[in-house]
Design an enzyme around this catalytic site. Sequence first.
Site, PDB file in Angstrom:
ATOM      1  N   HIS A  52     126.567   8.582  64.334  1.00  0.00           N
ATOM      2  CA  HIS A  52     125.226   9.163  64.416  1.00  0.00           C
ATOM      3  C   HIS A  52     124.154   8.085  64.384  1.00  0.00           C
ATOM      4  CE1 HIS A  52     121.621  10.794  62.253  1.00  0.00           C
ATOM      5  NE2 HIS A  52     121.692  11.661  63.240  1.00  0.00           N
ATOM      6  N   GLU A  55     123.729   6.511  67.734  1.00  0.00           N
ATOM      7  CA  GLU A  55     122.927   7.368  68.614  1.00  0.00           C
ATOM      8  C   GLU A  55     121.432   7.129  68.380  1.00  0.00           C
ATOM      9  OE1 GLU A  55     120.787  11.246  67.996  1.00  0.00           O
ATOM     10  OE2 GLU A  55     122.898  11.579  67.495  1.00  0.00           O
ATOM     11  N   HIS A  56     121.019   7.003  67.120  1.00  0.00           N
ATOM     12  CA  HIS A  56     119.619   6.704  66.806  1.00  0.00           C
ATOM     13  C   HIS A  56     119.210   5.331  67.345  1.00  0.00           C
ATOM     14  CE1 HIS A  56     117.891   9.633  63.727  1.00  0.00           C
ATOM     15  NE2 HIS A  56     119.060  10.175  64.082  1.00  0.00           N
ATOM     16  N   GLU A 132     116.482  12.210  57.095  1.00  0.00           N
ATOM     17  CA  GLU A 132     117.242  13.303  57.721  1.00  0.00           C
ATOM     18  C   GLU A 132     118.274  13.855  56.732  1.00  0.00           C
ATOM     19  OE1 GLU A 132     119.567  14.101  61.979  1.00  0.00           O
ATOM     20  OE2 GLU A 132     118.908  12.080  61.445  1.00  0.00           O
TER      21      GLU A 132
END
Length: 428
Positions: A52, A55-56, A132
Site C-alpha cells: 500500500h 502505491e502512495h 489513514e
Amino acid sequence: MSAGLPQPEITILPSGLRVVTLTMPQVETVSLAIVTGAGSRDERPGEHGLAHFLEHMAFKGTRRRSAKAIAEEIEQVGGDINAATSTETTAYTARLLARDVPLGIDVLSDILTESVFDPKEVRREKGVVLQEIAAVDDTPDDLVFDIFAETAFGGQQVGLPILGTRKTVKALDDGLLRGFLAREYAAERMVVAAAGAVSHEVVVREAGARLGGFARSAGQEREAARYTGGERRKIRKLEQAHVLLGLLAPSHHDPDFYTAQIFSNIMGGGMSSRLFQEVREKRGFAYSVYSFIWGYSDAGLFGVCFGAGERTVGDAMAVTLDCLVKGIDSITGAEIDRAKAQLKVSLLMSLESSSARADQMARHLLAYGRVVPPQEIVARIDAITLADVSRVGRRILASPPTLSTIGPARPVPPLAAIAARLGTAHAA
C-alpha cells in the site's frame, strides 16, 4: 450480451505483459488500468504495509515529473488518476478522453518505472499513511473488518491489515520500496486494461514502448491461506457494539463460489433478505445488518455484520444464528430466483461502467488466465439449484466460526456457544 457486441481483444507482449481492451460504442471516454497481481499478502516479514505504501509513493515524483506534475498533466486534459491496493492485487488507474490515451499510459508507466522514492517524500508520506491508519482506528465499523480478517487467518499475511500498523509503516524506507517493486512487479503478473472509446492497437503500442523494463518473472509462490477461526473482542466505550461473525467460504476458483454468493444474498443481501427482515424489520434489534462473501485465490470468507446497542446485541446475535441454522432447510425456490436476479443484475449493471469493465478484465486475466464472458457467469448462476444452495450453506456453517466485536458486546455469547449452535445445522 449479444454475440454481435464488441468482445475483448487480448495481446501478449514478448515480455509476458498482457494487454486487454474492450470497445464500448456508447462511451466517449477511456478507462485505463495497470493491474499487478501483487498485494499485501505478498509482503515478507518486515514489509507489512509496504504494498500500500508503494502505491502512495508511486505518485510522489519520477525522474521526469514532480508529484504536482503527475496530477496536473492528467487533470489539465480533464482526466483523473488514482490507485488502490487489495490483498492480492494493486491497480493504477486513469480515465480520460480517447485522444489522451497515450498521455494516460505514459503517466501511469512513468510512476511505475521511474519513481525516485525520495527519502524526504518517504518520510512525509509516512505521516499521511499514519493518518489513514488513525482514521480506520477511529471508525469501528471499518476496524471490525480488519480485526475479523486477522482472526480468521490466525496472524498470516493474508489476514493482516493492508495499511500496515503504525510501527511497521514507520520502519519502511526507500530501499524496501525498490526491493518490493523489483521483486513483485513482473511483466507476467501485470495486465494493461482499457475500456471505452479505445483503440486496441494504440494501447498495445504505447504499453509495449513504455512498460518493457519489467522482468518477465519475479516474486515467490504465496503461502497458502490457512483458515483458523477464533475470537477477538475489543472493548471500547461506544453507544453501539459492532459485531462480525464469519466462516470459511469457497475461493473464487471454487465451483461453489457463485452458489455461496446466492446463499449470502438470501441470508443478508438486501431489504428482503432473512437477516434484514428478522433482525431489523420484525424486531428492531439493529439498524444495519447484512452478509457478504470475500473471495481470495485460495480461500473465501462468509460474514454477517451488524451494529446494535448493548441491550439488543445479544438478541441480535441469537436471531442471526437462528436465521443461518434454520434457513438451510427452509430456503424456497422464490428466494433462489430473487437472489439469482439480484446477483445477475448487479453484475450486468456494474459492467455498464468502463472503469468496472477495465478492472474486471484485468482481474480475470490475473485470476483465470482469460476474460470470463458475462454470458458464462450468468449461465453458472442460472444453473444453481435449491439443493446446491442448501449443500453450500451446510458446508459454510460446518467451519469453525470467527467472531470480532468492538464496543459493548458483552451480551454476545462466547465463541464455543456460537460454534455449538451453528453445528446443529451441520448435524441436521
